[in-house]
Design a protein around this motif. Structure first.
Motif, PDB file in Angstrom:
ATOM      1  N   LEU A  96       0.823  -1.204   0.000  1.00 49.43           N
ATOM      2  CA  LEU A  96       0.000   0.000   0.000  1.00 49.43           C
ATOM      3  C   LEU A  96       0.858   1.255   0.000  1.00 49.43           C
ATOM      4  O   LEU A  96       0.580   2.211  -0.722  1.00 49.43           O
ATOM      5  CB  LEU A  96      -0.932  -0.004   1.217  1.00 49.43           C
ATOM      6  N   GLU A  97       1.908   1.256   0.823  1.00 52.94           N
ATOM      7  CA  GLU A  97       2.761   2.445   0.893  1.00 52.94           C
ATOM      8  C   GLU A  97       3.382   2.756  -0.453  1.00 52.94           C
ATOM      9  O   GLU A  97       3.417   3.911  -0.882  1.00 52.94           O
ATOM     10  CB  GLU A  97       3.842   2.236   1.945  1.00 52.94           C
ATOM     11  N   ALA A  98       3.872   1.717  -1.140  1.00 52.77           N
ATOM     12  CA  ALA A  98       4.512   1.930  -2.439  1.00 52.77           C
ATOM     13  C   ALA A  98       3.536   2.479  -3.465  1.00 52.77           C
ATOM     14  O   ALA A  98       3.914   3.257  -4.346  1.00 52.77           O
ATOM     15  CB  ALA A  98       5.125   0.623  -2.934  1.00 52.77           C
ATOM     16  N   VAL A  99       2.271   2.087  -3.356  1.00 54.37           N
ATOM     17  CA  VAL A  99       1.253   2.558  -4.297  1.00 54.37           C
ATOM     18  C   VAL A  99       0.743   3.943  -3.905  1.00 54.37           C
ATOM     19  O   VAL A  99       0.552   4.821  -4.755  1.00 54.37           O
ATOM     20  CB  VAL A  99       0.083   1.550  -4.362  1.00 54.37           C
ATOM     21  N   ALA A 100       0.526   4.140  -2.595  1.00 52.32           N
ATOM     22  CA  ALA A 100      -0.153   5.353  -2.143  1.00 52.32           C
ATOM     23  C   ALA A 100       0.744   6.578  -2.073  1.00 52.32           C
ATOM     24  O   ALA A 100       0.325   7.683  -2.444  1.00 52.32           O
ATOM     25  CB  ALA A 100      -0.793   5.106  -0.780  1.00 52.32           C
ATOM     26  N   VAL A 195     -10.973   5.101   0.099  1.00 55.80           N
ATOM     27  CA  VAL A 195     -10.069   4.391  -0.799  1.00 55.80           C
ATOM     28  C   VAL A 195     -10.427   2.913  -0.720  1.00 55.80           C
ATOM     29  O   VAL A 195     -10.602   2.363   0.370  1.00 55.80           O
ATOM     30  CB  VAL A 195      -8.595   4.612  -0.403  1.00 55.80           C
ATOM     31  N   TRP A 196     -10.519   2.271  -1.887  1.00 50.12           N
ATOM     32  CA  TRP A 196     -10.950   0.877  -1.978  1.00 50.12           C
ATOM     33  C   TRP A 196      -9.871   0.031  -2.641  1.00 50.12           C
ATOM     34  O   TRP A 196      -9.046   0.536  -3.384  1.00 50.12           O
ATOM     35  CB  TRP A 196     -12.238   0.770  -2.798  1.00 50.12           C
ATOM     36  N   ARG A 197      -9.926  -1.259  -2.362  1.00 50.65           N
ATOM     37  CA  ARG A 197      -9.110  -2.218  -3.099  1.00 50.65           C
ATOM     38  C   ARG A 197     -10.027  -3.316  -3.628  1.00 50.65           C
ATOM     39  O   ARG A 197     -11.164  -3.467  -3.168  1.00 50.65           O
ATOM     40  CB  ARG A 197      -8.011  -2.817  -2.230  1.00 50.65           C
ATOM     41  N   GLU A 231     -10.462  12.991  -6.915  1.00 50.07           N
ATOM     42  CA  GLU A 231      -9.783  12.376  -8.054  1.00 50.07           C
ATOM     43  C   GLU A 231      -8.604  11.542  -7.572  1.00 50.07           C
ATOM     44  O   GLU A 231      -8.369  10.431  -8.061  1.00 50.07           O
ATOM     45  CB  GLU A 231      -9.310  13.462  -9.018  1.00 50.07           C
ATOM     46  N   ALA A 232      -7.848  12.042  -6.608  1.00 53.15           N
ATOM     47  CA  ALA A 232      -6.710  11.284  -6.081  1.00 53.15           C
ATOM     48  C   ALA A 232      -7.178   9.995  -5.406  1.00 53.15           C
ATOM     49  O   ALA A 232      -6.557   8.942  -5.571  1.00 53.15           O
ATOM     50  CB  ALA A 232      -5.920  12.146  -5.096  1.00 53.15           C
ATOM     51  N   ALA A 233      -8.273  10.059  -4.646  1.00 48.88           N
ATOM     52  CA  ALA A 233      -8.806   8.854  -4.008  1.00 48.88           C
ATOM     53  C   ALA A 233      -9.269   7.841  -5.047  1.00 48.88           C
ATOM     54  O   ALA A 233      -9.052   6.628  -4.901  1.00 48.88           O
ATOM     55  CB  ALA A 233      -9.954   9.220  -3.074  1.00 48.88           C
ATOM     56  N   ALA A 234      -9.891   8.313  -6.122  1.00 48.86           N
ATOM     57  CA  ALA A 234     -10.335   7.421  -7.197  1.00 48.86           C
ATOM     58  C   ALA A 234      -9.141   6.785  -7.906  1.00 48.86           C
ATOM     59  O   ALA A 234      -9.157   5.591  -8.234  1.00 48.86           O
ATOM     60  CB  ALA A 234     -11.199   8.193  -8.188  1.00 48.86           C
ATOM     61  N   SER A 237      -7.662   4.133  -5.616  1.00 45.67           N
ATOM     62  CA  SER A 237      -8.519   2.937  -5.621  1.00 45.67           C
ATOM     63  C   SER A 237      -8.318   2.134  -6.898  1.00 45.67           C
ATOM     64  O   SER A 237      -8.244   0.892  -6.863  1.00 45.67           O
ATOM     65  CB  SER A 237      -9.997   3.353  -5.471  1.00 45.67           C
ATOM     66  N   ALA A 238      -8.222   2.822  -8.018  1.00 43.86           N
ATOM     67  CA  ALA A 238      -7.998   2.127  -9.300  1.00 43.86           C
ATOM     68  C   ALA A 238      -6.656   1.402  -9.286  1.00 43.86           C
ATOM     69  O   ALA A 238      -6.540   0.267  -9.777  1.00 43.86           O
ATOM     70  CB  ALA A 238      -8.067   3.126 -10.454  1.00 43.86           C
ATOM     71  N   ALA A 239      -5.624   2.044  -8.716  1.00 43.74           N
ATOM     72  CA  ALA A 239      -4.311   1.417  -8.654  1.00 43.74           C
ATOM     73  C   ALA A 239      -4.319   0.179  -7.761  1.00 43.74           C
ATOM     74  O   ALA A 239      -3.495  -0.737  -7.945  1.00 43.74           O
ATOM     75  CB  ALA A 239      -3.278   2.425  -8.147  1.00 43.74           C
ATOM     76  N   LEU A 240      -5.254   0.120  -6.813  1.00 40.80           N
ATOM     77  CA  LEU A 240      -5.386  -1.031  -5.928  1.00 40.80           C
ATOM     78  C   LEU A 240      -6.381  -2.059  -6.465  1.00 40.80           C
ATOM     79  O   LEU A 240      -6.761  -2.983  -5.774  1.00 40.80           O
ATOM     80  CB  LEU A 240      -5.814  -0.566  -4.536  1.00 40.80           C
TER      81      LEU A 240
END
Length: 243
Positions: A96-100, A195-197, A231-234, A237-240
């Motif tokens: 998560l850290e690497a993505v977020a 934020v979703w996964r 937009e950043a939260a979306a 979530s898409a990246a997860l």
């Protein structure tokens, strides 16, 4: 046999259903360490956990044997190397850290305001990740801090998307975000979105990860910050995998 306290310990108050009391108490000693702590004596740890010193010392020795704590020459205790190893295992399994963090840094560069990712920890929320605004006037929450769930935009978003009933939670779920001023700190506005996964199996519903939150001193509040945060939260979530 150690005398039983008339006041419940921190572990007793938050005991795991079907769990083991000794394990709960040992884990409460690990949880007693706060950001900025170096080495803590057994007295301080016993006070923070509300355990008898004799009980705390036995548990500390067991934690040290497992490498979860180390004791220095002055008798102080600090987190041990096994915690670093487990953190690396967790990071590899759930990056998560690497993505977020890259997306959080982009949001700060765009808005010039602080951003945090909050996750639920029982009856509180943990500031898991944080990137500070370059401005001197900002809130000073740090990664690792525990904050209330029932105050602040991030906490209310976590409650709402965890199924909390009530008119406010229903409105948050309808809007998909919350902006709130002065809810936790006077003069500070929080703008937060979930934020979703991806779920664990194909076709499963997305799983709530946390709440991405901008914190803005009221004089710098401007309408475009809401869209930037959402937009950043979306994107996160898409990246997860939940996009």
């Amino acid at each position: 046999m150690p005398r039983k306290s008339t006041n419940p310990s921190v572990a007793d108050e938050g005991a795991a259903p079907g769990g083991t009391a000794a394990v709960d108490r040992a884990l409460s000693l690990l949880s007693a360490f706060r950001p900025g702590d170096r080495a803590l004596g057994v007295t301080a740890l016993a006070e923070r956990t509300r355990l008898h010193k004799s009980t705390a010392l036995r548990l500390l020795n067991s934690l040290a044997h497992a490498g979860l704590l180390v004791r220095d020459e002055t008798g102080g205790w600090s987190p041990g190397p096994e915690i670093d190893r487990l953190a690396q295992v967790r990071a590899a399994a759930f990056p998560l850290e690497a993505v977020a963090l890259p997306r959080m840094r982009e949001l700060v560069a765009q808005t010039q305001e602080s951003v945090a990712l909050h996750v639920r920890r029982g009856a509180q929320r943990l500031c898991l990740l944080r990137v500070d605004s370059p401005h001197l006037l900002r809130d000073h929450v740090r990664a690792g801090d525990l904050l209330p769930l029932e105050r602040g935009a991030g906490g209310r978003v976590l409650l709402a998307f965890s199924g909390e009933p009530g008119a406010l939670s229903e409105q948050i779920r309808c809007d998909g975000y919350l902006m709130r001023t002065g809810d936790r700190v006077a003069g500070l506005t929080g703008i937060s979105a979930p934020v979703w996964r991806a779920g664990g199996t194909a076709g499963a519903a997305p799983v709530l990860v946390g709440a991405l939150t901008l914190t803005v001193p009221e004089p710098r509040l401007r309408p475009e910050l809401v869209g930037a945060l959402r937009e950043a939260a979306a994107q996160l979530s898409a990246a997860l995998g939940a996009g």
